[in-house]
Scaffold this motif. Structure first.
Motif, PDB file in Angstrom:
ATOM      1  N   LEU A  62       0.679  -1.056   0.140  1.00 28.37           N
ATOM      2  CA  LEU A  62       0.212   0.199  -0.030  1.00 28.37           C
ATOM      3  C   LEU A  62       1.322   1.500   0.068  1.00 28.37           C
ATOM      4  CD1 LEU A  62      -2.774   1.197   0.304  1.00 28.37           C
ATOM      5  CD2 LEU A  62      -2.403   1.196   2.379  1.00 28.37           C
ATOM      6  N   ALA A  63       2.241   0.940   0.389  1.00 27.74           N
ATOM      7  CA  ALA A  63       3.095   2.275   0.716  1.00 27.74           C
ATOM      8  C   ALA A  63       3.497   2.692  -0.701  1.00 27.74           C
ATOM      9  CB  ALA A  63       3.555   1.655   2.054  1.00 27.74           C
ATOM     10  N   ASN A  64       4.136   1.402  -1.453  1.00 27.56           N
ATOM     11  CA  ASN A  64       4.617   2.461  -2.478  1.00 27.56           C
ATOM     12  C   ASN A  64       3.393   2.678  -3.478  1.00 27.56           C
ATOM     13  OD1 ASN A  64       7.055   1.433  -1.970  1.00 27.56           O
ATOM     14  ND2 ASN A  64       6.884  -0.769  -1.832  1.00 27.56           N
ATOM     15  N   GLU A  65       2.368   1.742  -3.929  1.00 31.87           N
ATOM     16  CA  GLU A  65       1.471   1.556  -4.550  1.00 31.87           C
ATOM     17  C   GLU A  65       0.666   3.505  -4.765  1.00 31.87           C
ATOM     18  OE1 GLU A  65      -1.783  -0.773  -4.935  1.00 31.87           O
ATOM     19  OE2 GLU A  65      -0.229  -2.530  -4.786  1.00 31.87           O
ATOM     20  N   MET A  66       0.646   4.092  -3.301  1.00 32.98           N
ATOM     21  CA  MET A  66      -0.233   5.090  -2.486  1.00 32.98           C
ATOM     22  C   MET A  66       0.763   6.464  -2.442  1.00 32.98           C
ATOM     23  SD  MET A  66      -3.244   4.240  -2.978  1.00 32.98           S
ATOM     24  CE  MET A  66      -4.312   5.322  -2.095  1.00 32.98           C
ATOM     25  N   ASP A  67       2.145   5.639  -3.056  1.00 36.54           N
ATOM     26  CA  ASP A  67       3.492   6.950  -2.723  1.00 36.54           C
ATOM     27  C   ASP A  67       2.904   7.104  -1.548  1.00 36.54           C
ATOM     28  OD1 ASP A  67       5.901   7.959  -3.354  1.00 36.54           O
ATOM     29  OD2 ASP A  67       4.640   9.563  -4.477  1.00 36.54           O
ATOM     30  N   ASP A  68       2.920   7.203  -0.177  1.00 34.62           N
ATOM     31  CA  ASP A  68       2.789   7.264   0.944  1.00 34.62           C
ATOM     32  C   ASP A  68       3.699   6.594   2.514  1.00 34.62           C
ATOM     33  OD1 ASP A  68       0.836   7.875   3.674  1.00 34.62           O
ATOM     34  OD2 ASP A  68      -0.377   6.321   3.211  1.00 34.62           O
ATOM     35  N   GLU A  69       4.005   8.570   1.945  1.00 34.07           N
ATOM     36  CA  GLU A  69       5.258   7.707   3.362  1.00 34.07           C
ATOM     37  C   GLU A  69       4.732   7.708   5.099  1.00 34.07           C
ATOM     38  OE1 GLU A  69       8.403   7.907   5.620  1.00 34.07           O
ATOM     39  OE2 GLU A  69       8.336   8.098   3.404  1.00 34.07           O
ATOM     40  N   ASP A  70       3.475   8.164   5.623  1.00 32.72           N
ATOM     41  CA  ASP A  70       2.913   7.765   6.159  1.00 32.72           C
ATOM     42  C   ASP A  70       2.503   6.050   6.619  1.00 32.72           C
ATOM     43  OD1 ASP A  70       2.568  10.213   7.357  1.00 32.72           O
ATOM     44  OD2 ASP A  70       0.024   9.954   6.512  1.00 32.72           O
ATOM     45  N   SER A  71       1.970   5.778   5.743  1.00 34.21           N
ATOM     46  CA  SER A  71       1.817   4.020   5.695  1.00 34.21           C
ATOM     47  C   SER A  71       3.372   3.023   5.851  1.00 34.21           C
ATOM     48  CB  SER A  71       1.482   3.433   4.369  1.00 34.21           C
ATOM     49  OG  SER A  71      -0.017   3.283   4.428  1.00 34.21           O
ATOM     50  N   ALA A  72       4.187   4.402   4.598  1.00 32.93           N
ATOM     51  CA  ALA A  72       5.727   3.433   4.438  1.00 32.93           C
ATOM     52  C   ALA A  72       6.145   3.610   6.863  1.00 32.93           C
ATOM     53  CB  ALA A  72       7.021   4.315   3.920  1.00 32.93           C
ATOM     54  N   GLU A  73       6.330   4.853   7.721  1.00 36.04           N
ATOM     55  CA  GLU A  73       6.484   5.128   8.572  1.00 36.04           C
ATOM     56  C   GLU A  73       5.851   4.292   9.407  1.00 36.04           C
ATOM     57  OE1 GLU A  73       8.457   6.014  11.632  1.00 36.04           O
ATOM     58  OE2 GLU A  73       9.196   6.614   9.349  1.00 36.04           O
ATOM     59  N   GLU A  74       4.544   3.241   9.119  1.00 32.51           N
ATOM     60  CA  GLU A  74       3.827   2.340   9.825  1.00 32.51           C
ATOM     61  C   GLU A  74       4.724   1.265   9.766  1.00 32.51           C
ATOM     62  OE1 GLU A  74      -0.332   0.662  10.275  1.00 32.51           O
ATOM     63  OE2 GLU A  74      -0.532   2.408   9.327  1.00 32.51           O
ATOM     64  N   ALA A  75       4.824   1.327   9.260  1.00 32.71           N
ATOM     65  CA  ALA A  75       5.776  -0.219   7.980  1.00 32.71           C
ATOM     66  C   ALA A  75       7.151  -0.379   9.356  1.00 32.71           C
ATOM     67  CB  ALA A  75       5.492  -0.697   7.031  1.00 32.71           C
ATOM     68  N   ARG A  76       7.112   0.734   9.375  1.00 29.97           N
ATOM     69  CA  ARG A  76       8.807   0.606   9.415  1.00 29.97           C
ATOM     70  C   ARG A  76       8.928   0.240  10.966  1.00 29.97           C
ATOM     71  NH1 ARG A  76       9.905   5.608   6.627  1.00 29.97           N
ATOM     72  NH2 ARG A  76      10.274   5.499   4.878  1.00 29.97           N
ATOM     73  N   HIS A  77       7.782   1.489  11.708  1.00 26.42           N
ATOM     74  CA  HIS A  77       7.962   0.624  13.356  1.00 26.42           C
ATOM     75  C   HIS A  77       7.601  -0.436  13.517  1.00 26.42           C
ATOM     76  CE1 HIS A  77       6.583   2.040  17.252  1.00 26.42           C
ATOM     77  NE2 HIS A  77       5.033   1.367  17.034  1.00 26.42           N
ATOM     78  N   GLU A  78       6.474  -0.648  12.716  1.00 27.34           N
ATOM     79  CA  GLU A  78       5.581  -1.793  12.160  1.00 27.34           C
ATOM     80  C   GLU A  78       7.164  -3.358  13.038  1.00 27.34           C
ATOM     81  OE1 GLU A  78       2.381  -5.079  13.146  1.00 27.34           O
ATOM     82  OE2 GLU A  78       2.880  -3.716  13.969  1.00 27.34           O
ATOM     83  N   ILE A  79       7.849  -3.177  11.747  1.00 26.53           N
ATOM     84  CA  ILE A  79       9.123  -4.045  11.719  1.00 26.53           C
ATOM     85  C   ILE A  79       9.918  -4.077  12.753  1.00 26.53           C
ATOM     86  CG2 ILE A  79      11.019  -4.348  10.097  1.00 26.53           C
ATOM     87  CD1 ILE A  79       9.652  -3.959   7.445  1.00 26.53           C
ATOM     88  N   ALA A  80      10.062  -3.012  13.195  1.00 24.88           N
ATOM     89  CA  ALA A  80      10.826  -2.859  14.695  1.00 24.88           C
ATOM     90  C   ALA A  80      10.004  -3.283  15.623  1.00 24.88           C
ATOM     91  CB  ALA A  80      11.300  -1.365  14.922  1.00 24.88           C
ATOM     92  N   GLU A  81       8.886  -3.558  15.753  1.00 22.99           N
ATOM     93  CA  GLU A  81       8.293  -3.824  17.204  1.00 22.99           C
ATOM     94  C   GLU A  81       8.365  -5.584  16.591  1.00 22.99           C
ATOM     95  OE1 GLU A  81       4.070  -3.404  18.153  1.00 22.99           O
ATOM     96  OE2 GLU A  81       4.798  -1.381  18.545  1.00 22.99           O
ATOM     97  N   LEU A  82       7.800  -6.384  15.210  1.00 24.51           N
ATOM     98  CA  LEU A  82       8.370  -7.578  15.298  1.00 24.51           C
ATOM     99  C   LEU A  82       9.184  -8.836  14.861  1.00 24.51           C
ATOM    100  CD1 LEU A  82       5.886  -7.753  11.908  1.00 24.51           C
ATOM    101  CD2 LEU A  82       5.295  -8.731  14.377  1.00 24.51           C
ATOM    102  N   GLU A  83      10.785  -7.273  15.063  1.00 25.60           N
ATOM    103  CA  GLU A  83      11.977  -8.111  15.055  1.00 25.60           C
ATOM    104  C   GLU A  83      12.026  -8.302  17.258  1.00 25.60           C
ATOM    105  OE1 GLU A  83      14.106  -5.701  11.791  1.00 25.60           O
ATOM    106  OE2 GLU A  83      13.986  -4.310  13.155  1.00 25.60           O
ATOM    107  N   ASP A  84      11.289  -6.980  17.601  1.00 25.41           N
ATOM    108  CA  ASP A  84      11.622  -7.634  18.936  1.00 25.41           C
ATOM    109  C   ASP A  84      10.681  -8.989  19.391  1.00 25.41           C
ATOM    110  OD1 ASP A  84      12.231  -6.188  21.739  1.00 25.41           O
ATOM    111  OD2 ASP A  84      10.672  -5.430  22.229  1.00 25.41           O
ATOM    112  N   ILE A  85       9.675  -8.688  19.310  1.00 26.79           N
ATOM    113  CA  ILE A  85       9.173  -9.943  19.639  1.00 26.79           C
ATOM    114  C   ILE A  85       9.274 -10.970  19.291  1.00 26.79           C
ATOM    115  CG2 ILE A  85       6.381 -10.976  19.265  1.00 26.79           C
ATOM    116  CD1 ILE A  85       5.692  -8.297  18.704  1.00 26.79           C
ATOM    117  N   VAL A  86      10.215 -10.822  17.709  1.00 33.93           N
ATOM    118  CA  VAL A  86      10.824 -12.350  16.757  1.00 33.93           C
ATOM    119  C   VAL A  86      11.718 -12.444  17.959  1.00 33.93           C
ATOM    120  CG1 VAL A  86      11.905 -13.415  14.971  1.00 33.93           C
ATOM    121  CG2 VAL A  86       9.006 -11.780  14.925  1.00 33.93           C
ATOM    122  N   SER A  87      12.319 -11.996  17.671  1.00 37.57           N
ATOM    123  CA  SER A  87      13.564 -11.607  19.168  1.00 37.57           C
ATOM    124  C   SER A  87      13.169 -12.529  20.663  1.00 37.57           C
ATOM    125  CB  SER A  87      14.385 -10.596  19.620  1.00 37.57           C
ATOM    126  OG  SER A  87      15.696 -11.048  20.128  1.00 37.57           O
TER     127      SER A  87
END
Length: 370
Positions: free
Chosen positions: A85-110
């Protein structure tokens, strides 16, 4: 044009998560849940209260363990949609949300990855934590209360149920000791690396000379045992004292002598309970904890393997496993793993996962080398 391509990070997450799922064995978990659910649905389940509690507790733990795995799987799938969605809509807010989600998931998976290292006999059980003040006067009793709050906040962060079983308040600040149960899958295996002597260095708030004060507190962690039938305690080896429960400053919070203190005379182990409403309930809870401590002590002798158990932690110089510096250089440092955090406030507020993960990995390496 938004240039956002976290595919390498997501692939690394999926690869680690696949290894975790293989170790956790989701199929076996589902089978356990189905079996326990059938037992929990039996119409005569509560005819035997003790058995019913074991079944419902085991079911709750298995369900929580499965939910942690399935939640990560779902969030990884949702993450792919968010990135698209972030790439299709060229949406920086969605990209930032995805970065935050990746960081959280990295912590949980660890954290899940570290859990796969917990393969000890009792690691998957809930934990009973006891904190005792050591050398250092009012600073030590205050430090013991700070540690109690730290572990309770850690449990709160993870949404783990906690039951305070006993608290002995100091005449001045803080507590002499406290015992509480954390009811969560792998709570014992996770928190057992926290056992040992903790050291606090700070400018004492209780002195008038603005001098640096060093104080100590001991942390003991034991597993919750469903039953301890292997330990027989002769009545002659046991001293039972009953007393009135009390709160801060010694004020009575109970009009009956319902609190119980058990002393195992041969070993010197003392267990107090005052959380339950009746003397009978407090005695039963204290007996379970005492039997567990004696069982672990017995296993230790049989295996000829030295471990830090109740009564072996001196809470003084030369025995500490972690230091907390609250003057000059603000720092919390684990002396076994070398893991350190430059912000003691967040550690005392329950941010312990880094220390716990480092401790579990350190213990695993040490066990592999032995």
């Amino acid at each position: 044009m938004l240039d956002f391509d976290p595919s390498a990070d997501i692939q690394a997450l999926r690869s680690t998560f696949a290894d975790i799922k293989a170790v956790v064995d989701v199929e076996a978990l589902n089978a356990d849940i189905a079996r326990l659910s059938e037992e929990a649905g039996a119409p005569n389940l509560w005819d035997d209260v003790e058995k019913a509690q074991k079944v419902t507790s085991a079911l709750s733990h298995r369900q929580a363990e499965l939910k942690r795995v399935t939640d990560v799987e779902q969030r990884l799938d949702d993450l792919d949609v968010l990135v698209e969605l972030a790439n299709e809509m060229d949406d920086e807010d969605s990209a930032e949300e995805a970065r935050h989600e990746i960081a959280e998931l990295e912590d949980i998976v660890s954290q899940l990855e570290v859990q796969t290292l917990l393969d000890g006999e009792y690691d998957e059980r809930s934990a009973v934590v006891t904190i005792r003040s050591g050398a250092g006067g009012d600073d030590a009793t205050d430090f013991a209360e700070m540690l109690m709050r730290m572990y309770l906040r850690w449990a709160e962060r993870h949404k783990y149920p906690v039951k305070v079983m006993d608290t002995s308040y100091a005449e001045g600040a803080g507590i002499k000791s406290a015992t509480f149960e954390i009811d969560a899958p792998y709570a014992y295996g996770t928190l057992s690396v926290e056992a040992g002597t903790h050291r606090l260095a700070r400018i004492s708030p209780f002195g008038s000379a603005d001098k640096r004060q060093t104080s100590f507190a001991a942390v003991e962690v034991i597993p919750v045992m469903e039953e301890a039938v292997e330990v027989d305690i002769p009545e002659n080896d046991l001293r039972v004292d009953v007393f009135r429960s009390s709160g801060p400053g010694g004020q009575s919070v109970n009009t009956t002598d319902s609190a119980v203190r058990l002393t195992h005379i041969p070993s010197g182990i003392v267990v107090s309970m005052q959380n339950e409403k009746s003397q009978i309930q407090n005695r039963a809870a204290a007996m379970r904890v005492l039997q567990t401590r004696l069982l672990l002590l017995q296993r230790e002798k049989e295996a000829a393997k030295k471990k830090e158990l109740a009564g072996t932690i001196t809470a003084s110089w030369g025995d500490q496993m972690r230091s907390y510096f609250l003057y000059g250089q603000q720092l919390v440092k684990d002396l076994r793993t070398g893991h350190e955090v430059g912000n003691p406030a967040i550690v005392f507020d329950g941010d312990l996962d880094g220390f716990i993960s480092a401790g579990i990995r350190w213990r695993k390496r040490k066990d592999d080398d032995d």
